[in-house]
Design a protein around this motif. Sequence first.
Motif, PDB file in Angstrom:
ATOM      1  N   GLN A   1     -60.871  34.659  23.019  1.00 28.95           N
ATOM      2  CA  GLN A   1     -61.742  34.216  21.926  1.00 28.95           C
ATOM      3  C   GLN A   1     -61.095  33.108  21.097  1.00 28.95           C
ATOM      4  O   GLN A   1     -61.756  32.142  20.705  1.00 28.95           O
ATOM      5  CB  GLN A   1     -62.078  35.394  21.021  1.00 28.95           C
ATOM      6  CG  GLN A   1     -63.097  35.090  19.936  1.00 28.95           C
ATOM      7  CD  GLN A   1     -64.483  34.842  20.487  1.00 28.95           C
ATOM      8  OE1 GLN A   1     -65.191  35.758  20.849  1.00 28.95           O
ATOM      9  NE2 GLN A   1     -64.871  33.579  20.570  1.00 28.95           N
ATOM     10  N   LEU A   2     -59.818  33.225  20.848  1.00 28.74           N
ATOM     11  CA  LEU A   2     -59.103  32.205  20.071  1.00 28.74           C
ATOM     12  C   LEU A   2     -58.999  30.891  20.838  1.00 28.74           C
ATOM     13  O   LEU A   2     -59.091  29.809  20.248  1.00 28.74           O
ATOM     14  CB  LEU A   2     -57.709  32.722  19.695  1.00 28.74           C
ATOM     15  CG  LEU A   2     -57.691  33.822  18.624  1.00 28.74           C
ATOM     16  CD1 LEU A   2     -56.335  34.508  18.590  1.00 28.74           C
ATOM     17  CD2 LEU A   2     -58.044  33.263  17.256  1.00 28.74           C
ATOM     18  N   LEU A   3     -58.823  30.983  22.133  1.00 25.51           N
ATOM     19  CA  LEU A   3     -58.691  29.768  22.951  1.00 25.51           C
ATOM     20  C   LEU A   3     -60.015  29.026  23.103  1.00 25.51           C
ATOM     21  O   LEU A   3     -60.041  27.800  23.194  1.00 25.51           O
ATOM     22  CB  LEU A   3     -58.132  30.127  24.329  1.00 25.51           C
ATOM     23  CG  LEU A   3     -56.648  30.511  24.359  1.00 25.51           C
ATOM     24  CD1 LEU A   3     -56.284  31.141  25.695  1.00 25.51           C
ATOM     25  CD2 LEU A   3     -55.762  29.294  24.096  1.00 25.51           C
TER      26      LEU A   3
ATOM     27  N   SER B   1     -52.126  34.460  25.213  1.00 23.55           N
ATOM     28  CA  SER B   1     -52.748  33.164  24.913  1.00 23.55           C
ATOM     29  C   SER B   1     -52.159  32.063  25.795  1.00 23.55           C
ATOM     30  O   SER B   1     -52.888  31.188  26.285  1.00 23.55           O
ATOM     31  CB  SER B   1     -52.547  32.810  23.436  1.00 23.55           C
ATOM     32  OG  SER B   1     -53.163  33.758  22.603  1.00 23.55           O
ATOM     33  N   LYS B   2     -50.863  32.126  25.993  1.00 25.91           N
ATOM     34  CA  LYS B   2     -50.197  31.137  26.848  1.00 25.91           C
ATOM     35  C   LYS B   2     -50.684  31.264  28.283  1.00 25.91           C
ATOM     36  O   LYS B   2     -50.958  30.271  28.961  1.00 25.91           O
ATOM     37  CB  LYS B   2     -48.679  31.326  26.781  1.00 25.91           C
ATOM     38  CG  LYS B   2     -47.886  30.267  27.540  1.00 25.91           C
ATOM     39  CD  LYS B   2     -46.400  30.457  27.321  1.00 25.91           C
ATOM     40  CE  LYS B   2     -45.612  29.363  28.049  1.00 25.91           C
ATOM     41  NZ  LYS B   2     -44.145  29.538  27.851  1.00 25.91           N
ATOM     42  N   LYS B   3     -50.804  32.506  28.753  1.00 27.64           N
ATOM     43  CA  LYS B   3     -51.243  32.763  30.123  1.00 27.64           C
ATOM     44  C   LYS B   3     -52.691  32.300  30.335  1.00 27.64           C
ATOM     45  O   LYS B   3     -53.019  31.627  31.315  1.00 27.64           O
ATOM     46  CB  LYS B   3     -51.128  34.261  30.417  1.00 27.64           C
ATOM     47  CG  LYS B   3     -51.342  34.648  31.878  1.00 27.64           C
ATOM     48  CD  LYS B   3     -51.412  36.162  32.039  1.00 27.64           C
ATOM     49  CE  LYS B   3     -50.196  36.857  31.453  1.00 27.64           C
ATOM     50  NZ  LYS B   3     -50.279  38.329  31.612  1.00 27.64           N
TER      51      LYS B   3
ATOM     52  N   LYS C   1     -54.341  28.449  30.677  1.00 23.09           N
ATOM     53  CA  LYS C   1     -54.454  27.744  31.962  1.00 23.09           C
ATOM     54  C   LYS C   1     -55.786  28.022  32.651  1.00 23.09           C
ATOM     55  O   LYS C   1     -56.080  27.459  33.696  1.00 23.09           O
ATOM     56  CB  LYS C   1     -53.302  28.162  32.874  1.00 23.09           C
ATOM     57  CG  LYS C   1     -51.915  27.877  32.289  1.00 23.09           C
ATOM     58  CD  LYS C   1     -50.827  28.519  33.112  1.00 23.09           C
ATOM     59  CE  LYS C   1     -49.446  28.335  32.447  1.00 23.09           C
ATOM     60  NZ  LYS C   1     -48.374  29.048  33.181  1.00 23.09           N
ATOM     61  N   LYS C   2     -56.583  28.922  32.071  1.00 26.36           N
ATOM     62  CA  LYS C   2     -57.860  29.295  32.676  1.00 26.36           C
ATOM     63  C   LYS C   2     -59.000  28.468  32.085  1.00 26.36           C
ATOM     64  O   LYS C   2     -58.900  27.929  30.990  1.00 26.36           O
ATOM     65  CB  LYS C   2     -58.135  30.787  32.434  1.00 26.36           C
ATOM     66  CG  LYS C   2     -57.016  31.719  32.873  1.00 26.36           C
ATOM     67  CD  LYS C   2     -56.752  31.636  34.367  1.00 26.36           C
ATOM     68  CE  LYS C   2     -55.653  32.622  34.781  1.00 26.36           C
ATOM     69  NZ  LYS C   2     -55.353  32.557  36.228  1.00 26.36           N
TER      70      LYS C   2
ATOM     71  N   LEU D   1     -62.766  32.621  30.449  1.00 26.97           N
ATOM     72  CA  LEU D   1     -62.504  33.106  29.097  1.00 26.97           C
ATOM     73  C   LEU D   1     -63.755  33.760  28.505  1.00 26.97           C
ATOM     74  O   LEU D   1     -63.676  34.824  27.883  1.00 26.97           O
ATOM     75  CB  LEU D   1     -62.047  31.952  28.198  1.00 26.97           C
ATOM     76  CG  LEU D   1     -60.719  31.280  28.567  1.00 26.97           C
ATOM     77  CD1 LEU D   1     -60.419  30.149  27.600  1.00 26.97           C
ATOM     78  CD2 LEU D   1     -59.572  32.273  28.592  1.00 26.97           C
ATOM     79  N   ARG D   2     -64.903  33.149  28.712  1.00 25.68           N
ATOM     80  CA  ARG D   2     -66.151  33.702  28.214  1.00 25.68           C
ATOM     81  C   ARG D   2     -66.468  35.037  28.875  1.00 25.68           C
ATOM     82  O   ARG D   2     -66.964  35.970  28.227  1.00 25.68           O
ATOM     83  CB  ARG D   2     -67.289  32.697  28.475  1.00 25.68           C
ATOM     84  CG  ARG D   2     -68.663  33.167  28.055  1.00 25.68           C
ATOM     85  CD  ARG D   2     -68.748  33.591  26.621  1.00 25.68           C
ATOM     86  NE  ARG D   2     -68.449  32.506  25.703  1.00 25.68           N
ATOM     87  CZ  ARG D   2     -68.309  32.667  24.397  1.00 25.68           C
ATOM     88  NH1 ARG D   2     -68.414  33.884  23.870  1.00 25.68           N
ATOM     89  NH2 ARG D   2     -68.042  31.639  23.618  1.00 25.68           N
TER      90      ARG D   2
END
Length: 254
Positions: free
Chosen positions: A65-67, A212-214, A217-218, A223-224
Amino acid sequence: MSLIPKSHPRAKSLFIREKLVKGFDNGLVAKEGLLAQGRGEAFDYLLGEKTGKPAKNAIRAAAAQLLIAERPVISVNGNIAALCPKEIVKLSKQIKAKLEVNLFYANKMRKQAITKTLKKSGAKEILGLNPNTSTKLLGIDSARRIVDKNGIFAADVVLVPLEDGDRTIALRKAGKIVITFDLNPLSRTSQTANITIVDNVTRAINLLIDESKKLSKKNNTLLRKIIDNFDNKKNLSENILEIKENLTRGVKIA
């Protein structure tokens, strides 16, 4: 220098208390913040003082969600500044989020002390200090209604660690997606937020940074999907079940 031996069975908990006491002495933490820590610690006992599967699932959803957010903001209070300032700054850089100081028991000196701590930890821009850019959230009467026009007021996603229920409700009514850390799965904050990480923030914050770091890259489609598959009410129920099982095991052992 700490007098707590690392071999002490309650060492981690005592180190956290020591950080907060130091934060209080340095003007970061309000007296009421010390009381809030004690309440959270009681729930941490019930959770087994570990990051369970429900918390890990919430952390993954929070990272996604943050990304995916366009205007993420991290709200910082005294307890967070005392417990994990370096980690909060690191997370803000990782997810490209703004930092805003927001306090229930607000005063200029505390805000300045928190700002100084965040800057020592690597923060460049900190919002919530300039009265010329302040405005009010509707539906809340505490000092936390005062927010920055360029920060929380304009945010689409707000991370509010160790939050109070009134402002969580106000943020939701203002159309914000709210993510929180809260050791009490029954609190208004936990029940109102979009994503509740039921875990000790000193454990969970590094896991959130790593996740978040992992996930950075997506693509947004994945993410959604992670966000859509997360059900906060169900996750809270799983945390409550975890507490129940821990209590049952405790009875059997006794």
